[in-house]
Design a protein around this motif. Structure first.
Motif, short mmCIF file in Angstrom:
data_model
loop_
_atom_site.label_atom_id
_atom_site.label_comp_id
_atom_site.label_asym_id
_atom_site.label_seq_id
_atom_site.Cartn_x
_atom_site.Cartn_y
_atom_site.Cartn_z
N THR A 118 7.20 -7.11 0.46
CA THR A 118 6.47 -8.21 0.61
C THR A 118 6.76 -10.03 -0.24
O THR A 118 6.78 -10.54 0.35
CB THR A 118 5.11 -7.60 0.13
N TRP A 119 6.86 -9.83 -1.56
CA TRP A 119 7.09 -11.04 -2.47
C TRP A 119 8.16 -11.57 -2.73
O TRP A 119 8.93 -12.21 -3.09
CB TRP A 119 5.76 -10.63 -3.67
N ILE A 151 6.40 -1.71 -1.61
CA ILE A 151 5.64 -2.77 -1.63
C ILE A 151 5.55 -3.86 -1.94
O ILE A 151 5.84 -4.24 -1.32
CB ILE A 151 4.29 -2.31 -0.95
N VAL A 152 5.52 -4.15 -3.09
CA VAL A 152 5.70 -5.37 -3.47
C VAL A 152 7.01 -6.09 -3.15
O VAL A 152 7.30 -7.23 -2.87
CB VAL A 152 5.00 -5.14 -4.74
N TYR A 153 8.07 -5.54 -3.09
CA TYR A 153 9.38 -5.65 -3.21
C TYR A 153 9.68 -6.27 -1.62
O TYR A 153 10.02 -7.11 -1.89
CB TYR A 153 10.47 -4.84 -3.77
N ILE A 177 6.54 4.57 -4.03
CA ILE A 177 5.64 3.52 -2.89
C ILE A 177 5.30 2.00 -3.13
O ILE A 177 4.98 1.06 -2.67
CB ILE A 177 3.95 4.06 -2.08
N SER A 178 4.09 1.99 -4.25
CA SER A 178 3.78 0.48 -4.97
C SER A 178 4.80 -0.73 -4.86
O SER A 178 5.04 -1.67 -4.60
CB SER A 178 2.50 0.80 -5.69
N THR A 179 5.81 0.03 -5.71
CA THR A 179 6.75 -0.97 -6.22
C THR A 179 8.02 -1.15 -4.67
O THR A 179 8.27 -2.31 -4.61
CB THR A 179 7.91 -0.45 -7.18
N LEU A 223 2.88 7.27 -6.09
CA LEU A 223 2.34 6.51 -6.22
C LEU A 223 2.95 5.17 -6.44
O LEU A 223 2.94 3.83 -6.06
CB LEU A 223 0.97 5.78 -6.41
N VAL A 224 3.53 4.99 -7.66
CA VAL A 224 4.03 3.63 -8.06
C VAL A 224 5.35 3.56 -7.52
O VAL A 224 5.54 2.22 -7.50
CB VAL A 224 4.55 4.32 -9.85
#
Length: 162
Positions: free
Chosen positions: A26-27, A22-24, A18-20, A15-16
């Motif tokens: 997106t932003w 997505i953040v990378y 995948i979240s990383t 999960l960490v």
């Protein structure tokens, strides 16, 4: 460690990650915007003309056609509002001579080409010409007349073009 704890740790790490990602995406990563061919070129810089010569200059400006382009439409609040006058000959004439270190009002805010002919490179060329008031034997009333007087005076026999 039992199997449940190992599975939970692997799930948390997944999960960490995948979240990383997505953040990378997106932003952080700046993606180039996808634009169709632009029909309008908007000036971000001032399009005024400044006189750096000692004389009083009558000015005219036109948008040069680039190869394969139709004529451009010039959008400006200063055209036909007692600043830049459309001469109906492809040129825009400034209403008064400009003295040393003085500038005109901006020529244009937008240059528009037909959507079908837009190349997407954002290039155009402004052609600026000047006639010094001292070159004329008569005082003109506007910029168009100044250029007509200059042309006539230089076509006369025995006259030397400056």
């Amino acid at each position: 460690m039992d199997k449940i704890s190992a599975a939970l740790i692997c799930g948390i790490v997944g999960l960490v990650l995948i979240s990383t990602i997505i953040v990378y995406n997106t932003w952080i990563v700046e993606k180039a915007p996808e634009h169709p061919a632009q029909e309008t070129l908007i000036f971000n810089d001032d399009t005024s003309v400044t006189n750096n010569s000692a004389g009083n200059l009558w000015l005219r400006v036109k948008v040069d056609k680039t190869e394969g382009e139709e004529e451009a439409e010039v959008i400006s609040r200063y055209i036909d509002s007692d600043c830049w006058i459309d001469g109906q000959d492809g040129w825009y004439y400034y209403h008064e001579p400009i003295g040393f270190a003085r500038s005109t009002k901006p020529f244009a805010e937008e240059i528009r080409y037909a959507q079908a002919n837009a190349k997407g490179n954002g290039c155009f060329r402004l052609n600026v010409e000047a006639v010094d008031q001292a070159w004329l034997f008569t005082v003109p009333t506007d910029g168009k007349e100044a250029f007509e007087l200059f042309k006539r005076e230089n076509e006369a026999p025995g006259m030397i073009a400056l």
